[in-house]
Design an enzyme around this catalytic site. Sequence first.
Site, PDB file in Angstrom:
ATOM      1  N   LYS A   1       0.834  -1.213   0.000  1.00  0.00           N
ATOM      2  CA  LYS A   1       0.000   0.000   0.000  1.00  0.00           C
ATOM      3  C   LYS A   1       0.864   1.258   0.000  1.00  0.00           C
ATOM      4  CE  LYS A   1      -2.086  -0.973   3.940  1.00  0.00           C
ATOM      5  NZ  LYS A   1      -1.496  -2.274   4.310  1.00  0.00           N
TER       6      LYS A   1
ATOM      7  N   ARG B   1      -8.843   0.886   9.351  1.00  0.00           N
ATOM      8  CA  ARG B   1      -8.311  -0.443   9.593  1.00  0.00           C
ATOM      9  C   ARG B   1      -9.297  -1.306  10.369  1.00  0.00           C
ATOM     10  NH1 ARG B   1      -2.323   0.588   9.040  1.00  0.00           N
ATOM     11  NH2 ARG B   1      -1.276  -1.394   9.256  1.00  0.00           N
TER      12      ARG B   1
ATOM     13  N   ARG C   1      12.100  -5.944   4.460  1.00  0.00           N
ATOM     14  CA  ARG C   1      11.904  -4.545   4.110  1.00  0.00           C
ATOM     15  C   ARG C   1      12.936  -3.618   4.747  1.00  0.00           C
ATOM     16  NH1 ARG C   1       5.865  -2.206   4.725  1.00  0.00           N
ATOM     17  NH2 ARG C   1       6.234  -2.326   6.963  1.00  0.00           N
TER      18      ARG C   1
ATOM     19  N   ARG D   1      12.251  -1.319  10.148  1.00  0.00           N
ATOM     20  CA  ARG D   1      11.277  -0.855  11.134  1.00  0.00           C
ATOM     21  C   ARG D   1      11.248  -1.788  12.335  1.00  0.00           C
ATOM     22  NH1 ARG D   1       5.623   0.471   8.164  1.00  0.00           N
ATOM     23  NH2 ARG D   1       4.865  -0.703   9.956  1.00  0.00           N
TER      24      ARG D   1
ATOM     25  N   ARG E   1       0.750  -8.442  13.895  1.00  0.00           N
ATOM     26  CA  ARG E   1       0.090  -7.542  12.932  1.00  0.00           C
ATOM     27  C   ARG E   1      -0.799  -8.333  11.981  1.00  0.00           C
ATOM     28  NH1 ARG E   1       5.223  -4.958  10.655  1.00  0.00           N
ATOM     29  NH2 ARG E   1       3.913  -3.695   9.296  1.00  0.00           N
TER      30      ARG E   1
HETATM   31  P1  AMP Z   1       1.711   0.628   8.965  1.00  0.00           P
HETATM   32  O1  AMP Z   1       2.852   1.564   8.732  1.00  0.00           O
HETATM   33  O2  AMP Z   1       0.512   0.927   8.129  1.00  0.00           O
HETATM   34  O3  AMP Z   1       2.128  -0.818   8.874  1.00  0.00           O
HETATM   35  O4  AMP Z   1       1.233   0.857  10.474  1.00  0.00           O
HETATM   36  C1  AMP Z   1       2.127   0.666  11.561  1.00  0.00           C
HETATM   37  C2  AMP Z   1       1.363   0.609  12.872  1.00  0.00           C
HETATM   38  O5  AMP Z   1       0.684   1.840  13.106  1.00  0.00           O
HETATM   39  C3  AMP Z   1       0.272  -0.460  12.961  1.00  0.00           C
HETATM   40  O6  AMP Z   1       0.767  -1.733  13.286  1.00  0.00           O
HETATM   41  C4  AMP Z   1      -0.606   0.128  14.070  1.00  0.00           C
HETATM   42  O7  AMP Z   1      -0.024  -0.053  15.342  1.00  0.00           O
HETATM   43  C5  AMP Z   1      -0.568   1.618  13.749  1.00  0.00           C
HETATM   44  N1  AMP Z   1      -1.650   2.016  12.825  1.00  0.00           N
HETATM   45  C6  AMP Z   1      -1.519   2.364  11.523  1.00  0.00           C
HETATM   46  N2  AMP Z   1      -2.713   2.671  10.984  1.00  0.00           N
HETATM   47  C7  AMP Z   1      -3.627   2.501  11.973  1.00  0.00           C
HETATM   48  C8  AMP Z   1      -5.052   2.638  12.054  1.00  0.00           C
HETATM   49  N3  AMP Z   1      -5.793   3.013  10.999  1.00  0.00           N
HETATM   50  N4  AMP Z   1      -5.647   2.380  13.239  1.00  0.00           N
HETATM   51  C9  AMP Z   1      -4.940   2.016  14.309  1.00  0.00           C
HETATM   52  N5  AMP Z   1      -3.603   1.850  14.309  1.00  0.00           N
HETATM   53  C10 AMP Z   1      -2.934   2.090  13.151  1.00  0.00           C
END
Ligand code: AMP
Length: 213
Positions: A13, A87, A126, A159, A170
């Site tokens: 994404k 989400r 990654r 990360r 996750r």
């Molecule tokens: P990402 O970079 O999209 O993989 O997001 C990293 C982390 O941020 C996730 O594992 C969640 O802890 C938090 N996070 C990202 N987007 C959301 C969301 N829409 N709602 C809640 N937590 C989020």
Amino acid sequence: MNVILFGPPGVGKGTQGEKLAAESGIKHLAMGDILRAAVREGTEAGVAAKSFMDAGKLVPDTLVVAMIEDCIIADPAMGFLLDGFPRNVAQAEALESMLSKHSLSVGRTVFMDAPEANLLERLSGRLICKACGFGFHRQYSPPSKSGVCDRCDGELYQRDDDCEDVIANRLVVYREQTAPLLDYYKSKEGFRRIDAAGEMQTVYAALKQAVEG
Ligand code: AMP
């Protein structure tokens, strides 16, 4: 044009969304990036979000909904692409009412689909540039020089939540909380599903077609 991109962690994404938003001249609003910036800056929201992120759990809805609303209304005339938000179904409902409050709507909601085996491989390999945020993969798209960004010479890092334990959490959170969004969106106008398991260029072409077609 306003777009929602959703799908499992590691499906691409961020990479695809950034490219599409840049080409289309719209804002790329990546919830994870917004949260990581808040953590780095030590804001109240960042402090509240950190422990959830470290554990691979979802940050509370009220917090993320307020943050995304701020980003959207900062420049409502500019279109946006949401990546990683919503989400869960509660966030999707909150988004809908927040957008209608500001007389805004979403034209396309694209589900990026890929088998779990691909996701594990993509996440665990990654690498991200500290300076510009550009993404690499140890195996599939390695940088020319180890540890250094091809684009800006920045330092590459992995990360914290791209380690095996947190990736597993996750994916569980995705299955339990985010996957139900598919049922929520699939009968709504503007929904598209694309196969995101292939090469980057092939997926990008499918995404473009889904958004523009
Ligand atoms: P990402 O970079 O999209 O993989 O997001 C990293 C982390 O941020 C996730 O594992 C969640 O802890 C938090 N996070 C990202 N987007 C959301 C969301 N829409 N709602 C809640 N937590 C989020």
